[in-house]
Design an enzyme around this catalytic site. Structure first.
Site, PDB file in Angstrom:
ATOM      1  N   LYS A 282       0.858  -1.184   0.000  1.00 16.90           N
ATOM      2  CA  LYS A 282       0.000   0.000   0.000  1.00 16.90           C
ATOM      3  C   LYS A 282       0.902   1.245   0.000  1.00 16.90           C
ATOM      4  O   LYS A 282       1.891   1.290   0.726  1.00 16.90           O
ATOM      5  CB  LYS A 282      -0.896  -0.031   1.249  1.00 16.90           C
ATOM      6  N   GLU A 368     -19.170  -5.792  10.601  1.00 16.66           N
ATOM      7  CA  GLU A 368     -20.081  -5.031  11.448  1.00 16.66           C
ATOM      8  C   GLU A 368     -21.121  -5.932  12.110  1.00 16.66           C
ATOM      9  O   GLU A 368     -21.434  -5.776  13.300  1.00 16.66           O
ATOM     10  CB  GLU A 368     -20.768  -3.931  10.633  1.00 16.66           C
ATOM     11  N   ARG A 396     -25.246  -2.654   7.729  1.00 20.01           N
ATOM     12  CA  ARG A 396     -24.867  -4.050   7.522  1.00 20.01           C
ATOM     13  C   ARG A 396     -25.345  -4.963   8.654  1.00 20.01           C
ATOM     14  O   ARG A 396     -25.470  -6.166   8.482  1.00 20.01           O
ATOM     15  CB  ARG A 396     -23.330  -4.160   7.496  1.00 20.01           C
TER      16      ARG A 396
HETATM   17  C1  LIG Z   1     -18.752  -2.201   5.254  1.00 18.50           C
HETATM   18  C2  LIG Z   1     -17.578  -1.287   5.325  1.00 18.50           C
HETATM   19  N1  LIG Z   1     -16.916  -1.145   6.491  1.00 18.50           N
HETATM   20  C3  LIG Z   1     -15.855  -0.316   6.564  1.00 18.50           C
HETATM   21  C4  LIG Z   1     -15.431   0.377   5.464  1.00 18.50           C
HETATM   22  C5  LIG Z   1     -14.298   1.388   5.568  1.00 18.50           C
HETATM   23  N2  LIG Z   1     -13.139   0.959   4.759  1.00 18.50           N
HETATM   24  C6  LIG Z   1     -12.892   1.469   3.538  1.00 18.50           C
HETATM   25  S1  LIG Z   1     -11.530   0.833   2.845  1.00 18.50           S
HETATM   26  C7  LIG Z   1     -11.244  -0.129   4.174  1.00 18.50           C
HETATM   27  C8  LIG Z   1     -10.041  -1.017   4.210  1.00 18.50           C
HETATM   28  C9  LIG Z   1     -10.097  -2.037   3.158  1.00 18.50           C
HETATM   29  O1  LIG Z   1      -8.948  -2.819   3.244  1.00 18.50           O
HETATM   30  P1  LIG Z   1      -8.548  -3.721   2.015  1.00 18.50           P
HETATM   31  O2  LIG Z   1      -9.736  -4.407   1.490  1.00 18.50           O
HETATM   32  O3  LIG Z   1      -7.410  -4.577   2.430  1.00 18.50           O
HETATM   33  O4  LIG Z   1      -8.086  -2.679   0.922  1.00 18.50           O
HETATM   34  P2  LIG Z   1      -6.752  -1.773   0.918  1.00 18.50           P
HETATM   35  O5  LIG Z   1      -7.174  -0.423   1.384  1.00 18.50           O
HETATM   36  O6  LIG Z   1      -5.746  -2.390   1.802  1.00 18.50           O
HETATM   37  O7  LIG Z   1      -6.341  -1.766  -0.499  1.00 18.50           O
HETATM   38  C10 LIG Z   1     -12.210   0.047   5.163  1.00 18.50           C
HETATM   39  C11 LIG Z   1     -12.230  -0.624   6.463  1.00 18.50           C
HETATM   40  C12 LIG Z   1     -16.161   0.210   4.271  1.00 18.50           C
HETATM   41  N3  LIG Z   1     -15.854   0.884   3.157  1.00 18.50           N
HETATM   42  N4  LIG Z   1     -17.205  -0.634   4.231  1.00 18.50           N
END
Ligand SMILES: Cc1ncc(C[n+]2csc(CCOP(=O)(O)OP(=O)(O)O)c2C)c(N)n1
Length: 635
Positions: A282, A368, A396
């Site tokens: 990242k 969630e 959710r």
């Molecule tokens: C249901 C839900 N919960 C929390 C989030 C907040 N959120 C956005 S991106 C993210 C992290 C995602 O991590 P990953 O899938 O590993 O993607 P990366 O950012 O590492 O590329 C979170 C927790 C969300 N978008 N949707």
């Protein structure tokens, strides 16, 4: 001229020689850094998928082949390559490009997104839909390791594996969610990639086994297949995916564009469900983001050279920080208070709590629903869980709230951040529905504070009473006034409202963020001779029955004001309750709230003005209502 200047669509990309792609990767990274450093936005995740994005659009025939990006915060480079480069600087602004993915923005956005972990389910549906309608194209879901910790992803894998249908999942594994990824699956994936021996050995064994059968006939072939199975079980890093029915391919270096292209070309020819495990970093290509991917998940404008943003101008703290600090104070005073976050430790400021009370802090990952039922379990043991989840993500967990918490009368406290208009993150992130969905739950105490101090007072009361579920909502905004230490904040009397201004014509029943705006509106219309009473309806349910009756009897017009969806909201609830009073001369009742539509992205302040939830908009509604009520008044 840059190569990027000549790329108006993936078609143009696919016309380039393979050798040029490394330059394209460099250019898209540079463009992304340029734009976000000037405008702000989601940052590190797109940098991490630069090679992946280029390789996917190069190998697959998009938009005929369908790429389903999970969440969509990593899609800036996808937007750059799919005809939206010139408009990228407008991202997240009113009328500009959407913050995440939208089907109505581009034919390359195969599925809308914003919430995590929907990609595999959606892509699987598209693959089945393709087959049922006799079409032929590839479907590729791209999901991060953080989202892979969500139950929904496993429901989809479980459903899709063992079917034999062509379907590709790319696991983009950067060992990060927004914060460091948590949980057993994360440990498993990390174990997979830190075992360097397996890939070579596995290849060698496969080669030997595949050569042997032709020389020894059917029996040996059978033995070889069994042996391969056993060897695979010992050596296959993605065993869990293979057991779910997916061919596991990888891990591949997600920053080696040649390796990615070769892998995707091979995978395109393979049959059945396939999972490609790509390892990425990242923030790749921007040192401060590589060093600290958590901070650089999203950013305001910054200096490209130093990585530094403008100095914050000070001012009042944001609600989330006040909550984080107050949570610690609540836990200091009561050892049974614990905090739960679903992968949003900094967004909810529970990271502050983690430092103060590490053994009473739980990050359940992007889960969630699980987080809420986990809280219900804790509550059965006399623990007092405060579940800090954004209003929009708590959607959710609705059945968990209803079935696991409320139906059993368990004292779980829901702290909902980003309630109301969330601003630049747009319709996927606005917390428009929580008033409506919480009011609908029997036994749920629904509250909305007018400021930071009242938010803490309501949370304290919630943990003290412990007689059933409570919800408290607050906005993505700065608190309107300084917040004293918790011990200096006066108690709030349960289920009471508060009269903040007296006037004889119209009463404004205001909730949460709309209380101060309603007071300002009352000032505006006072200049025109309309006298308003303003009531702080901090308890939406159970509410202050005595005061409602008094207000309904003594005013000819009632206006409810809420920063929440108007349909089935507080206004609808109050209209019914006023009707039930069966007054001889009932007041005229009107409700002001968010319109029954998905509200676009843009600044919170601008959007509130657009929907008429600023002081001028409220004043306007009061004027019209008072005029109508006066007309109806008996002569
Ligand atoms: C249901 C839900 N919960 C929390 C989030 C907040 N959120 C956005 S991106 C993210 C992290 C995602 O991590 P990953 O899938 O590993 O993607 P990366 O950012 O590492 O590329 C979170 C927790 C969300 N978008 N949707």
């Amino acid at each position: 001229m840059s190569l990027l200047d000549g790329i108006g669509s993936p078609e143009d990309l696919r016309r380039l020689e393979h050798e040029s792609l490394k330059r394209v990767v460099e250019e898209v990274r540079e463009r992304h850094i340029d734009v976000v450093s000037e405008k702000g936005g989601h940052f590190g995740a797109s940098l991490g998928v630069a090679e992946l994005t280029v390789a996917l659009h190069y190998v697959f025939d998009t938009p005929r082949d369908q790429l389903v990006w999970d969440t969509g915060h990593q899609a800036y480079i996808h937007k750059i390559l799919t005809g939206r480069n010139a408009r990228l600087p407008t991202i997240r602004t009113r009328g500009g490009l959407a913050p995440f993915l939208r089907r109505d923005e581009s034919e390359y956005d195969a599925f809308g997104a914003g919430h995590a972990a929907t990609s595999i389910s959606a892509a699987w549906g598209m693959a089945v839909g393709r087959d049922l309608t006799g079409q032929s194209f590839e479907v590729v879901a791209i999901i991060g390791d953080g989202a892979m910790g969500c139950g929904l992803a496993y429901e989809a894998l479980n459903n899709a594996g063992h079917t034999g249908r062509d379907f590709i999942v790319v696991l983009n594994d950067n060992d990060m969610s927004i914060a460091p990824a948590v949980g057993a699956m994360n440990k498993y994936l990390t174990g997979v990639i830190t075992n360097p021996a397996y890939n070579k050995v596995r290849g060698l064994v496969r080669e030997i086994l595949h050569r042997t059968p032709t020389a020894f006939g059917d029996v040996m072939e059978e033995v070889a297949v069994k042996l391969e199975e056993s060897v695979k079980h010992m050596l296959t890093p993605g065993l869990i995916f293979e057991e779910l029915g997916f061919r596991y391919v990888g891990p591949v270096d997600g920053h080696d564009v040649d390796q990615l292209i070769e892998t995707f070309r091979r995978v395109k020819e393979m049959k059945g469900p396939i999972l490609v495990h790509a390892i990425t970093q990242k923030g790749k290509g921007f040192t401060p983001a590589e060093d600290d991917p958590w901070t650089w998940h999203a950013s305001g404008p910054f200096d490209k050279v130093t990585g530094k943003g403008p100095k914050s101008s000070g001012g009042l703290p944001r609600y989330q920080k006040v909550f984080g600090k107050g949570l610690i104070e609540l836990a200091d005073a009561d050892p049974r208070v614990v905090a739960i976050t679903a992968a949003m430790p900094d967004g909810t400021s529970t990271d502050m709590f983690q430092k103060a009370h590490p053994d009473r802090y739980f990050d359940v990952g992007i889960a969630e629903g699980h987080g809420v039922t986990f809280a219900a379990g804790l509550a059965t043991q006399g623990v007092k869980p405060i579940v800090a989840i954004y209003s929009t993500f708590l959607q959710r967990a609705y059945d968990n709230i209803v079935h696991d918490v409320a139906l059993q009368g368990l004292p779980v406290v829901f702290g909902m951040d980003r309630a109301g208009i969330a601003g630049e993150d747009g319709p996927t992130h606005h917390g428009a529905l929580d008033i409506a969905y919480m009011l609908a739950v029997p036994g749920m105490t629904v509250t909305a504070p007018k400021d930071g101090a009242e938010m803490l007072a309501l949370l304290r009361l919630a943990t003290q009473r412990a007689d059933g579920p409570w919800s408290v909502r607050w906005p993505r905004a700065a608190v309107p006034a300084e917040v004293p230490h918790l011990s200096e904040i006066p108690d709030v009397e349960p289920y009471t409202w508060e009269i903040l201004r007296n006037g004889g014509d119209c009463v404004l029943l205001a909730t949460g963020t709309m209380v101060l705006s309603s007071l300002e509106a009352a000032d505006i219309v006072a200049l025109e001779g309309i006298r308003c009473t303003v009531v702080n309806c901090r308890f939406l349910k159970p509410y202050d029955r005595d005061m409602l009756e008094e207000m309904a009897r003594s005013h000819h017009a009632v206006l409810t004001v809420e920063e929440g969806q108007i349909t089935n909201g507080f206004g609808a609830f109050m209209a019914r309750e006023i009707d039930a009073l069966d007054l001889a001369s009932p007041p005229r009742v009107a409700a002001l709230g968010l319109p029954d539509e998905f509200i676009a992205h843009g600044s919170r302040e601008g959007l509130l003005v657009e929907v008429g939830l600023d002081p001028a908009g409220i004043a306007d509604r009061v004027r019209r209502l008072s005029r109508r009520a006066a007309e109806l008044e008996p002569a």
